[in-house]
Design an enzyme around this catalytic site. Structure first.
Site, PDB file in Angstrom:
ATOM      1  CG  ASP A  81       0.503  11.710   4.907  1.00  0.00           C
ATOM      2  OD1 ASP A  81       0.788  10.510   4.800  1.00  0.00           O
ATOM      3  OD2 ASP A  81      -0.249  12.176   5.794  1.00  0.00           O
TER       4      ASP A  81
HETATM    5  N1  LIG Z   1      -8.626   6.039  -4.810  1.00  0.00           N
HETATM    6  C1  LIG Z   1      -8.677   6.809  -3.716  1.00  0.00           C
HETATM    7  N2  LIG Z   1      -7.713   6.680  -2.780  1.00  0.00           N
HETATM    8  C2  LIG Z   1      -7.819   7.505  -1.700  1.00  0.00           C
HETATM    9  C3  LIG Z   1      -8.864   8.427  -1.500  1.00  0.00           C
HETATM   10  N3  LIG Z   1      -8.650   9.059  -0.317  1.00  0.00           N
HETATM   11  C4  LIG Z   1      -7.513   8.577   0.202  1.00  0.00           C
HETATM   12  N4  LIG Z   1      -7.011   7.643  -0.644  1.00  0.00           N
HETATM   13  C5  LIG Z   1      -5.781   6.871  -0.481  1.00  0.00           C
HETATM   14  C6  LIG Z   1      -4.620   7.588  -1.146  1.00  0.00           C
HETATM   15  C7  LIG Z   1      -3.469   7.029  -0.354  1.00  0.00           C
HETATM   16  O1  LIG Z   1      -3.078   5.790  -0.926  1.00  0.00           O
HETATM   17  C8  LIG Z   1      -4.052   6.777   1.006  1.00  0.00           C
HETATM   18  C9  LIG Z   1      -3.642   7.893   1.946  1.00  0.00           C
HETATM   19  O2  LIG Z   1      -2.677   7.369   2.792  1.00  0.00           O
HETATM   20  P1  LIG Z   1      -1.187   7.960   2.750  1.00  0.00           P
HETATM   21  O3  LIG Z   1      -1.224   9.398   2.388  1.00  0.00           O
HETATM   22  O4  LIG Z   1      -0.524   7.563   3.991  1.00  0.00           O
HETATM   23  O5  LIG Z   1      -0.505   7.204   1.491  1.00  0.00           O
HETATM   24  P2  LIG Z   1      -0.144   5.662   1.408  1.00  0.00           P
HETATM   25  O6  LIG Z   1       0.178   5.126   2.765  1.00  0.00           O
HETATM   26  O7  LIG Z   1      -1.219   4.954   0.623  1.00  0.00           O
HETATM   27  O8  LIG Z   1       1.135   5.646   0.509  1.00  0.00           O
HETATM   28  P3  LIG Z   1       2.476   6.448   0.823  1.00  0.00           P
HETATM   29  O9  LIG Z   1       2.529   6.677   2.306  1.00  0.00           O
HETATM   30  O10 LIG Z   1       2.381   7.722   0.056  1.00  0.00           O
HETATM   31  O11 LIG Z   1       3.556   5.528   0.303  1.00  0.00           O
HETATM   32  O12 LIG Z   1      -5.461   6.810   0.893  1.00  0.00           O
HETATM   33  C10 LIG Z   1      -9.859   8.521  -2.517  1.00  0.00           C
HETATM   34  O13 LIG Z   1     -10.818   9.300  -2.443  1.00  0.00           O
HETATM   35  N5  LIG Z   1      -9.721   7.696  -3.592  1.00  0.00           N
END
Ligand SMILES: Nc1nc2c(ncn2[C@H]2C[C@H](O)[C@@H](COP(=O)(O)OP(=O)(O)OP(=O)(O)O)O2)c(=O)[nH]1
Length: 212
Positions: A81
């Site tokens: 996260d």
């Molecule tokens: N490509 C890219 N993505 C980034 C960057 N910084 C943050 N992110 C994305 C990665 C994660 O998909 C999201 C962070 O949000 P979370 O940690 O809550 O994950 P997310 O909700 O996407 O998926 P998850 O909760 O792990 O199922 O932001 C970056 O510099 N580049």
């Protein structure tokens, strides 16, 4: 004698960025999205909160797997996260374009710390190893027009901290201090360290055609 099971990673994340980081590092992860409601958790410090959320995501998937007939074998479940700590706040994904716009107006010319929590669980033994990695991010002094155009792209709405290091806003990040993969969402050096705590070399996870 224990049967030797080749280790493999189940990534408890919907993040395409995390999956690509592993794939580019030679690791084909299976994806099982945790479904954890991130709003349900509060913690006083961003680095604590992202650690708690990473742990919840990994355990949610590990617990689900335990209720299946699937043999644990060499399975490793990884939860992550990411949060941006900026001026005392823990910033996840912006709730709407307006918030993304105002965040960038506040961030420009300043720096924040991107914290990513990691939790790796060895399914066969239930042993979990955890680490939060932090990278300082220095934002360029972007103009209102640049912010407006970036927000209109839609990208900032899907990412923690409303910016990407490897995407459209890469021209708006002047420099970083620390691990770049951590900013994107999964620190490969941290994963190497966590695997080391489980006596696993990261090369053992490389897809077969890369192994010596
Ligand atoms: N490509 C890219 N993505 C980034 C960057 N910084 C943050 N992110 C994305 C990665 C994660 O998909 C999201 C962070 O949000 P979370 O940690 O809550 O994950 P997310 O909700 O996407 O998926 P998850 O909760 O792990 O199922 O932001 C970056 O510099 N580049």
């Amino acid at each position: 004698m224990y049967a030797h099971h080749a280790p493999s990673i189940i990534l408890a994340s919907a993040s395409p960025a995390r999956r690509k980081l592993l794939s580019d590092a030679g690791i084909d992860a299976e994806i099982l999205v945790s479904g954890v409601d991130e709003e349900s958790v509060n913690a006083n410090r961003p680095e604590t909160l992202c650690g708690v959320l990473a742990r919840m995501k990994a355990h949610a998937v590990a617990d689900r797997l335990k209720h299946t007939e699937r043999p644990a074998g060499g399975l490793l479940v990884l939860g992550c996260d990411s949060l941006l700590a900026f001026e005392g706040q823990a910033l996840g994904k912006p709730k709407d374009p307006d918030e993304a716009f105002h965040r960038w107006q506040a961030m420009r010319g300043k720096s924040g710390v991107l914290h990513t929590g990691h939790c790796l669980i060895k399914l066969a033994t239930g042993k979990a190893v955890e680490r939060v990695a932090s990278t300082v991010v220095h934002f360029a002094d972007v103009s209102d027009d640049e912010i407006e155009t970036y927000v209109a792209s839609g990208e900032p709405l899907h990412v923690a901290g409303s910016f990407t290091l490897d995407g459209l806003s890469s021209p708006y990040v002047d420099r970083i201090e620390g691990d770049p993969s951590n900013v994107i969402g999964l620190s490969l050096p941290t994963l190497r360290g966590l695997l080391g705590e489980l006596d696993i070399a990261i090369s053992a996870l490389w897809r077969t055609n890369l192994k010596a």
